[in-house]
Design a protein around this motif. Structure first.
Motif, PDB file in Angstrom:
ATOM      1  N   SER A 273       0.874  -1.276  -0.140  1.00  0.00           N
ATOM      2  CA  SER A 273      -0.088   0.142  -0.130  1.00  0.00           C
ATOM      3  C   SER A 273       0.959   1.213  -0.041  1.00  0.00           C
ATOM      4  O   SER A 273       2.101   1.330   0.484  1.00  0.00           O
ATOM      5  CB  SER A 273      -0.949   0.002   1.155  1.00  0.00           C
ATOM      6  OG  SER A 273      -2.129  -0.980   0.821  1.00  0.00           O
ATOM      7  N   TRP A 274       0.210   2.306  -0.521  1.00  0.00           N
ATOM      8  CA  TRP A 274       1.175   3.438  -0.639  1.00  0.00           C
ATOM      9  C   TRP A 274      -0.083   4.667  -0.144  1.00  0.00           C
ATOM     10  O   TRP A 274      -1.073   4.616  -0.327  1.00  0.00           O
ATOM     11  CB  TRP A 274       1.375   3.970  -2.205  1.00  0.00           C
ATOM     12  CG  TRP A 274       2.247   4.767  -2.346  1.00  0.00           C
ATOM     13  CD1 TRP A 274       2.106   5.871  -2.919  1.00  0.00           C
ATOM     14  CD2 TRP A 274       3.694   4.651  -1.924  1.00  0.00           C
ATOM     15  NE1 TRP A 274       3.341   6.648  -3.022  1.00  0.00           N
ATOM     16  CE2 TRP A 274       4.347   5.933  -2.489  1.00  0.00           C
ATOM     17  CE3 TRP A 274       4.647   3.853  -1.116  1.00  0.00           C
ATOM     18  CZ2 TRP A 274       5.738   6.079  -2.324  1.00  0.00           C
ATOM     19  CZ3 TRP A 274       5.996   4.057  -1.140  1.00  0.00           C
ATOM     20  CH2 TRP A 274       6.405   5.016  -1.606  1.00  0.00           C
ATOM     21  N   ALA A 275       0.519   5.838   0.363  1.00  0.00           N
ATOM     22  CA  ALA A 275      -0.248   7.128   0.477  1.00  0.00           C
ATOM     23  C   ALA A 275      -0.530   7.676  -0.765  1.00  0.00           C
ATOM     24  O   ALA A 275       0.195   8.193  -1.745  1.00  0.00           O
ATOM     25  CB  ALA A 275       0.755   8.135   0.989  1.00  0.00           C
ATOM     26  N   PRO A 276      -1.850   7.845  -0.972  1.00  0.00           N
ATOM     27  CA  PRO A 276      -2.322   8.099  -2.479  1.00  0.00           C
ATOM     28  C   PRO A 276      -2.020   9.286  -2.931  1.00  0.00           C
ATOM     29  O   PRO A 276      -2.261   9.715  -4.091  1.00  0.00           O
ATOM     30  CB  PRO A 276      -3.987   7.629  -2.519  1.00  0.00           C
ATOM     31  CG  PRO A 276      -4.307   7.913  -0.881  1.00  0.00           C
ATOM     32  CD  PRO A 276      -3.149   7.507  -0.214  1.00  0.00           C
ATOM     33  N   GLN A 277      -1.816  10.404  -2.120  1.00  0.00           N
ATOM     34  CA  GLN A 277      -1.323  11.763  -2.650  1.00  0.00           C
ATOM     35  C   GLN A 277       0.141  12.064  -2.721  1.00  0.00           C
ATOM     36  O   GLN A 277       0.469  12.972  -3.254  1.00  0.00           O
ATOM     37  CB  GLN A 277      -2.192  12.836  -1.661  1.00  0.00           C
ATOM     38  CG  GLN A 277      -1.161  13.164  -0.371  1.00  0.00           C
ATOM     39  CD  GLN A 277      -0.804  12.115   0.580  1.00  0.00           C
ATOM     40  OE1 GLN A 277      -0.951  10.924   0.216  1.00  0.00           O
ATOM     41  NE2 GLN A 277      -0.628  12.721   1.840  1.00  0.00           N
ATOM     42  N   THR A 278       0.819  10.740  -2.717  1.00  0.00           N
ATOM     43  CA  THR A 278       2.198  10.761  -2.962  1.00  0.00           C
ATOM     44  C   THR A 278       2.538  10.138  -4.594  1.00  0.00           C
ATOM     45  O   THR A 278       2.063   9.165  -4.633  1.00  0.00           O
ATOM     46  CB  THR A 278       3.220  10.085  -1.802  1.00  0.00           C
ATOM     47  OG1 THR A 278       2.867  10.564  -0.776  1.00  0.00           O
ATOM     48  CG2 THR A 278       4.614  10.326  -2.254  1.00  0.00           C
ATOM     49  N   PRO A 279       3.008  11.036  -5.497  1.00  0.00           N
ATOM     50  CA  PRO A 279       3.321  10.531  -6.636  1.00  0.00           C
ATOM     51  C   PRO A 279       3.982   9.051  -6.752  1.00  0.00           C
ATOM     52  O   PRO A 279       4.934   8.994  -5.830  1.00  0.00           O
ATOM     53  CB  PRO A 279       3.865  11.646  -7.490  1.00  0.00           C
ATOM     54  CG  PRO A 279       3.822  12.753  -6.459  1.00  0.00           C
ATOM     55  CD  PRO A 279       3.609  12.369  -5.360  1.00  0.00           C
ATOM     56  N   VAL A 280       3.603   8.281  -7.558  1.00  0.00           N
ATOM     57  CA  VAL A 280       4.317   7.000  -7.692  1.00  0.00           C
ATOM     58  C   VAL A 280       5.136   6.846  -9.276  1.00  0.00           C
ATOM     59  O   VAL A 280       5.804   6.096  -9.168  1.00  0.00           O
ATOM     60  CB  VAL A 280       3.620   5.840  -7.624  1.00  0.00           C
ATOM     61  CG1 VAL A 280       2.947   5.551  -6.273  1.00  0.00           C
ATOM     62  CG2 VAL A 280       2.549   5.887  -8.648  1.00  0.00           C
TER      63      VAL A 280
END
Ligand code: NAG
Ligand code: NAG
Length: 771
Positions: free
Chosen positions: A510-517
């Motif tokens: 999982s990832w913080a959705p407001q941080t670009p990937v």
């Protein structure tokens, strides 16, 4: 942003931070620096009701402004992780403090650095294999993370199928910006944040998010890797699609946010570990480290705070660092920590170039944009160094080769906003390139020749590109990664490190959705799952594994859990040959790269034998390192006198430095190790010693058979290594394996004999003798 660029950012932050304390403040007073101060609580005068008041009073008596109540100078009072406090002091105040009653030592409050759909199967986990049901998916265990916070709305943190929160839990879900107490549930049971140290060191720093909320993604990733619940149908833009789950899918998560966009300070990390101990965390997962440590373990805040954690029974998994592949590049190697290196898994992400002739070329890729492209006309553009020329062929697939470095070529292609590009390169490119922002293929010289031949033969060469392909079962795997930091550990070379490796490369979680990937032409890309690489990703795999072992064996010490994971690790890859080192031409790795090998959870819950150790054993070991009383006190908090000195920590691995060991006949080195093994398998069981590798070394195991009459019985043995002193920089290695007569159990320990000299430059001797 991929892991490597994240580390670059944190390193830059670090440079800025190091400079700032030397600026005098605008008021013209002496510059102030923050320190971690160790105090001897046995010296506390009886008039003080508690340590906090004693520390405040001590600070007040050394303050330049007499009579001042110095509470603003006090950053934290510590009670569980170390005895002492952190404070901001002028040089004169520090000098006065050093003369104060109970002062032990101090260190500057320095910055630290930050260092899966498929991985659980790769660890040997699955409903059929027994580890999950036997441990109830880790439900009874609380894993604490010191990291960048957590994104509570992530699907990995849903609490379906998880029972009520353990009654012993004393933690909290602190409210703050974007974070409510109701953000927690039966899966995510705690979230706290620590930034007083950061603010003391960077008074002008603005905090993007003063709460446990993750705005970087790292903490959401590590915590869901260790203990994310099942989430169906996830992927990273089509790559690695499947069901995501952590190693211990029902273990509880408690986040201690101490890593901020502007940096991470020792004082905050120690405060976080302090709280985790008090809150009742069982397993700590640390994916950050202190790289500029000297040779004294007590200068490393993680080593100090985790000693207290170990004494309280917490298991600590920590990343070895991403500073490989040189020897001595390892962090977090204190003997009470489980130090984790990173390996690849048997999975590849790739794209495919299909030529008009029907020939296909595959290449590694994580391009997140449109998966299909073409057919396009192909034009060869030489070195691709002429931007206007590149612009003139927009709409076509360009091919670039040699001269310019790959870096410059990619930059020119990006500047020219090319439609698609194929780069022919002899170097294997990193994830930084394969996660390209435009459709790009990086192909080797052999495939490049196929492409060039086709272009020459064809009147109108054409090609199609396909991306987002995932292949599972690739060989050889695992391999140890280039970036994974290598042993020995500078501050404590007598314990072989790292302890083992676990998946670290391109881990989906999982990832913080407001941080670009990622980045494509149209702008930044966002995703709730991300593929990330680093030893940061390997440590939480081991934390999750430890949670499963602890669920089944709640009474086992941290050393016993570590032993179970180490002695059951494997040394052969999926081609049944020794695990290889990507940094060393895919030659077999040594235990200084991979420790005991790669974690294998299908055996760790029932290891047969364990090497146990208690806090007293670690203290005798520190005494064996000849630390002075004040140094001992700084680590142990209460012990300054040695009763016993011994470097024979009961550790499931062995390392001998031939230049330091005693001599025997004819100038040979001789090294003896004593170990005690506990039978945790069947009542009556017999084990035989088997030694492999160690060419040129005489190995004796006495006794070479261990006959146990009952469960939990302990037996001692002696391992003696004897041989010629090795030439410079040599590493000879092998294993001691205790094999039970029925064949059900075996406990394997790596052995290293080396002439490596501390912090010597990295030279991989061609004569490295392989197992
Ligand atoms: C910090 O902020 C103050 C007030 O805004 C300013 O005067 C000072 O120059 C700043 N210091 C640094 C090091 O940026
Ligand atoms: C992990 O352990 C299991 C059970 O002993 C074994 O069958 C399997 O081969 C091991 N995995 C590897 C990769 O060695």
């Amino acid at each position: 942003m991929d892991a490597s660029s994240m580390f670059a950012v944190s390193l830059c932050t670090l440079c800025l931070v190091i400079i700032s304390p030397t600026f005098a403040s605008s008021t013209g007073r002496q510059p102030r620096t923050s320190y971690i101060i160790h105090m001897n609580v046995q010296s506390m005068p009886k008039v003080f009701s508690d340590h906090h008041n004693w520390y405040l009073n001590t600070l007040s008596s050394v303050s330049e402004n007499r009579g001042e109540i110095p509470s603003h100078k006090l950053i934290y009072t510590y009670s569980s992780s170390l005895h002492g406090f952190s404070a901001t002091l002028s040089p004169a105040e520090l000098d006065a403090l050093k003369e104060s009653l109970g002062f032990v030592s101090c260190t500057v409050d320095r910055p630290l650095e930050l260092h899966t759909t498929h991985t659980p199967e790769f660890l040997g986990l699955g409903p059929a294999l027994g580890a999950w049901p036997a441990s109830r998916y880790g439900e009874d265990v609380i894993i604490g993370f010191v990291d960048t916070g957590v994104w509570p709305d992530s699907l990995s943190f849903h609490d379906e199928g998880i029972g009520s929160i353990p009654l012993r839990w004393r933690g909290a879900c602190e409210s703050g910006m974007g974070f409510k107490p109701s953000s927690c549930n039966r899966k995510l049971i705690g979230a706290r944040f620590f930034n007083k140290g950061l603010l003391a060191n960077r008074p002008n720093g603005t905090l993007s998010m003063s709460s446990g909320l993750d705005t970087a993604g790292h903490g959401t990733h590590t915590s869901s890797t260790a203990a994310g619940n099942f989430v169906k149908g996830v992927s990273y833009f089509g790559y690695a699609s499947g069901t995501a789950k952590g190693v211990a899918p029902h273990a509880r998560i408690a986040m201690y946010k101490a890593v901020w966009t502007h940096g991470v300070y020792s004082s905050d990390v120690i405060a976080a570990i302090d709280r985790a101990i008090e809150d009742g965390v069982d397993v700590l997962s640390l994916s950050l480290g202190f790289s500029s440590g000297g040779s004294f373990l007590g200068d490393d805040p993680i080593a100090v705070a985790t000693f207290a954690a170990m004494e309280k029974g917490l298991f600590v998994a920590a990343s070895a660092g991403n500073d490989g592949p040189l020897h001595w590049s390892l962090m977090n190697g204190a003997p009470w920590i489980m130090t984790v290196g990173a390996g690849t898994i048997d999975r590849e992400f790739y794209g495919m170039l299909t030529l008009g002739s029907g020939a296909t070329i595959t290449f590694p890729s994580l391009y997140p944009g449109k998966p299909f492209l073409g057919p396009l006309d192909i034009v060869f553009m030489g070195a691709c160094d002429d931007v206007p020329k590149l612009e003139s062929v927009r709409g076509k697939m360009i091919v670039c080769k040699d001269k310019l470095g790959i870096n410059a070529q990619v930059e020119k292609a990006m500047t020219a906003r090319v439609t698609a590009a194929v780069f022919i390169t002899e170097v294997s490119v990193s994830e930084f390139y394969t996660r390209s922002s435009f459709p790009a293929a990086f192909v080797g010289l052999r495939d490049g020749q196929i492409l060039m031949d086709y272009i020459q033969r064809s009147s109108i060469p054409k090609g199609r590109l396909v991306f987002q392909k995932t292949r599972i079962g690739t060989r050889p795997a695992p391999r140890v990664e280039i970036y994974s930091s290598r042993g020995p550990f500078v501050s404590c070379p007598n314990i072989l490190k790292p302890d083992l490796i676990a998946p670290g490369t391109q881990v989906l979680a999982s990832w913080a959705p407001q941080t670009p990937v990622g980045e494509v032409k149209s702008g930044s890309l966002y995703s709730t799952f991300n593929l990330v690489t680093g030893t940061s990703m390997a440590a939480p795999h081991v934390a999750g594994a430890a949670a499963l072992v602890k669920s089944v064996h709640p009474d086992w010490s941290p050393a016993a859990i570590r032993s179970a994971l180490m002695t059951t690790a494997y040394l052969l890859d999926n081609t049944r040959t020794p695990i290889k080192d990507i940094a060393n031409y895919n030659l077999p790795a040594s235990p200084l790269d991979i420790g005991s090998g790669h974690i294998n959870l299908s055996r760790a819950l029932d290891p047969g034998l364990i090497y146990d150790e208690n806090p007293q054993g670690y203290i005798s070991f520190l005494c064996g390192m000849n630390y002075r009383p004040k140094q001992l006190l700084a680590i142990t908090r209460s012990v300054s006198h040695c009763i016993k000195r011994s470097l024979d920590l009961n550790y499931p691995s062995f390392i001998a430095f031939t230049d330091r060991e005693g001599s025997h006949s004819g100038g040979n080195f001789v090294k003896e190790f004593w170990r005690t093994v506990t039978n945790v398998g069947n009542d009556r069981s017999a084990y035989a010693a088997k030694v492999i590798g160690l060419e040129g070394i005489r190995v004796r195991v006495e006794p070479d058979r261990l006959m146990f009459k009952q469960k939990n019985e302990k037996l001692r043995y002696k391992l003696t290594l004897e041989g010629p002193r090795l030439s410079a920089e040599e590493v000879v290695h092998g294993s001691l394996i205790w094999v039970e007569d029925s064949g059900r159990y075996s406990a394997s320990s790596p052995i290293v004999v080396t002439s490596l000299v501390q912090e010597s430059p990295f030279i991989r001797s061609k004569s490295d003798r392989q197992v």
